[in-house]
Design a protein around this motif. Structure first.
Motif, PDB file in Angstrom:
ATOM      1  N   ASN A 166       4.579  10.475  -5.895  1.00 48.14           N
ATOM      2  CA  ASN A 166       5.520  11.532  -5.511  1.00 48.14           C
ATOM      3  C   ASN A 166       6.725  11.635  -6.436  1.00 48.14           C
ATOM      4  O   ASN A 166       7.574  12.501  -6.244  1.00 48.14           O
ATOM      5  N   TYR A 167       6.828  10.738  -7.416  1.00 50.99           N
ATOM      6  CA  TYR A 167       8.019  10.681  -8.263  1.00 50.99           C
ATOM      7  C   TYR A 167       7.669  10.917  -9.722  1.00 50.99           C
ATOM      8  O   TYR A 167       6.567  10.556 -10.162  1.00 50.99           O
ATOM      9  N   PRO A 168       8.617  11.504 -10.449  1.00 49.82           N
ATOM     10  CA  PRO A 168       8.383  11.732 -11.885  1.00 49.82           C
ATOM     11  C   PRO A 168       8.053  10.407 -12.587  1.00 49.82           C
ATOM     12  O   PRO A 168       8.696   9.388 -12.326  1.00 49.82           O
ATOM     13  N   ASP A 169       7.066  10.438 -13.413  1.00 48.55           N
ATOM     14  CA  ASP A 169       6.589   9.266 -14.154  1.00 48.55           C
ATOM     15  C   ASP A 169       6.213   8.106 -13.237  1.00 48.55           C
ATOM     16  O   ASP A 169       6.156   6.961 -13.665  1.00 48.55           O
ATOM     17  N   MET A 170       6.027   8.410 -11.948  1.00 52.02           N
ATOM     18  CA  MET A 170       5.636   7.421 -10.933  1.00 52.02           C
ATOM     19  C   MET A 170       6.625   6.269 -10.821  1.00 52.02           C
ATOM     20  O   MET A 170       6.270   5.131 -10.516  1.00 52.02           O
TER      21      MET A 170
ATOM     22  N   VAL B 275       9.212   4.746  -8.724  1.00 49.60           N
ATOM     23  CA  VAL B 275       9.735   4.714  -7.364  1.00 49.60           C
ATOM     24  C   VAL B 275      11.193   4.272  -7.444  1.00 49.60           C
ATOM     25  O   VAL B 275      11.484   3.192  -7.966  1.00 49.60           O
ATOM     26  N   PRO B 276      12.119   5.106  -6.948  1.00 49.17           N
ATOM     27  CA  PRO B 276      13.533   4.715  -6.987  1.00 49.17           C
ATOM     28  C   PRO B 276      13.751   3.417  -6.202  1.00 49.17           C
ATOM     29  O   PRO B 276      13.134   3.206  -5.149  1.00 49.17           O
ATOM     30  N   PRO B 277      14.615   2.548  -6.701  1.00 43.98           N
ATOM     31  CA  PRO B 277      14.857   1.272  -6.026  1.00 43.98           C
ATOM     32  C   PRO B 277      15.208   1.423  -4.547  1.00 43.98           C
ATOM     33  O   PRO B 277      14.732   0.649  -3.714  1.00 43.98           O
ATOM     34  N   LYS B 278      16.012   2.416  -4.222  1.00 42.90           N
ATOM     35  CA  LYS B 278      16.417   2.600  -2.821  1.00 42.90           C
ATOM     36  C   LYS B 278      15.198   2.902  -1.941  1.00 42.90           C
ATOM     37  O   LYS B 278      15.085   2.396  -0.820  1.00 42.90           O
ATOM     38  N   VAL B 279      14.291   3.734  -2.436  1.00 41.42           N
ATOM     39  CA  VAL B 279      13.067   4.060  -1.693  1.00 41.42           C
ATOM     40  C   VAL B 279      12.236   2.797  -1.504  1.00 41.42           C
ATOM     41  O   VAL B 279      11.743   2.508  -0.407  1.00 41.42           O
ATOM     42  N   LEU B 280      12.083   2.028  -2.567  1.00 43.13           N
ATOM     43  CA  LEU B 280      11.308   0.796  -2.508  1.00 43.13           C
ATOM     44  C   LEU B 280      11.909  -0.165  -1.475  1.00 43.13           C
ATOM     45  O   LEU B 280      11.192  -0.716  -0.638  1.00 43.13           O
TER      46      LEU B 280
ATOM     47  N   ASP C 120       0.825  -1.211   0.000  1.00 37.31           N
ATOM     48  CA  ASP C 120       0.000   0.000   0.000  1.00 37.31           C
ATOM     49  C   ASP C 120       0.858   1.259   0.000  1.00 37.31           C
ATOM     50  O   ASP C 120       0.554   2.229  -0.696  1.00 37.31           O
ATOM     51  N   GLN C 121       1.944   1.235   0.761  1.00 39.44           N
ATOM     52  CA  GLN C 121       2.808   2.410   0.830  1.00 39.44           C
ATOM     53  C   GLN C 121       3.478   2.676  -0.522  1.00 39.44           C
ATOM     54  O   GLN C 121       3.559   3.822  -0.966  1.00 39.44           O
ATOM     55  N   VAL C 122       3.935   1.627  -1.183  1.00 38.06           N
ATOM     56  CA  VAL C 122       4.548   1.797  -2.510  1.00 38.06           C
ATOM     57  C   VAL C 122       3.529   2.398  -3.478  1.00 38.06           C
ATOM     58  O   VAL C 122       3.837   3.338  -4.219  1.00 38.06           O
ATOM     59  N   LEU C 123       2.308   1.887  -3.435  1.00 35.55           N
ATOM     60  CA  LEU C 123       1.266   2.388  -4.340  1.00 35.55           C
ATOM     61  C   LEU C 123       0.887   3.829  -4.026  1.00 35.55           C
ATOM     62  O   LEU C 123       0.418   4.554  -4.898  1.00 35.55           O
ATOM     63  N   LYS C 124       1.128   4.247  -2.809  1.00 35.77           N
ATOM     64  CA  LYS C 124       0.831   5.629  -2.417  1.00 35.77           C
ATOM     65  C   LYS C 124       1.991   6.569  -2.791  1.00 35.77           C
ATOM     66  O   LYS C 124       1.755   7.635  -3.350  1.00 35.77           O
ATOM     67  N   VAL C 125       3.231   6.160  -2.513  1.00 38.06           N
ATOM     68  CA  VAL C 125       4.370   7.065  -2.740  1.00 38.06           C
ATOM     69  C   VAL C 125       4.745   7.187  -4.210  1.00 38.06           C
ATOM     70  O   VAL C 125       5.424   8.143  -4.589  1.00 38.06           O
ATOM     71  N   MET C 126       4.302   6.256  -5.047  1.00 40.70           N
ATOM     72  CA  MET C 126       4.692   6.332  -6.460  1.00 40.70           C
ATOM     73  C   MET C 126       4.248   7.650  -7.093  1.00 40.70           C
ATOM     74  O   MET C 126       4.884   8.147  -8.015  1.00 40.70           O
TER      75      MET C 126
END
Length: 133
Positions: A113-117, A119-124, A105-111
């Motif tokens: 916040n990033y350009p083109d959605m 999610v940077p690997p480190k964030v994930l 759920d958090q990944v689906l929410k934070v995506m």
């Protein structure tokens, strides 16, 4: 590294996900082909996966399961469109992979916040680490 059967299963699952909207866009096909190249699967074999069933394999390593989830997040966003059906299917794939529901759920929410959605690997990785500690 994954076995050949696991690689085919990975690609087959991704192709199935891309078909959620009953069509595969060129951007999705190109992304999938890029994943096939990374997995060292030739184009003829890759293209055959659109027309045949492959045995579903369970990825043993948690890191491989997180990577597969990330690939599918990227695939979902490659066309810059997400449907409720895609998000629900992605969530279910994450659960099937044995990933923590709150992390999914958090990944689906934070995506968003990033350009083109993307999610940077480190964030994930940090999201999943937080749920495993």
């Amino acid at each position: 590294m994954s076995t050949y059967k696991e690689k085919l299963s990975i690609l087959s699952e991704m192709i199935s996900f891309a078909r959620v909207n009953n069509e595969i866009k060129k951007s999705e096909y190109d992304f999938l082909l890029g994943v096939a190249n990374q997995l060292e699967i030739d184009q003829k074999t890759f293209d055959s996966l659109f027309h045949r069933k492959v045995e579903k394999m369970t990825l043993k390593l948690e890191s491989d399961r997180i990577l597969q989830f990330h690939r599918i997040v990227l695939l979902m966003n490659v066309d810059r469109e997400q449907s409720e059906q895609e998000i629900e299917r992605l969530h279910n794939i994450g659960l099937r992979l044995g990933l923590p529901p709150a992390a999914i759920d958090q990944v689906l929410k934070v995506m968003y916040n990033y350009p083109d959605m993307v999610v940077p690997p480190k964030v994930l990785i940090n999201i999943f680490k937080a749920y495993y500690n």
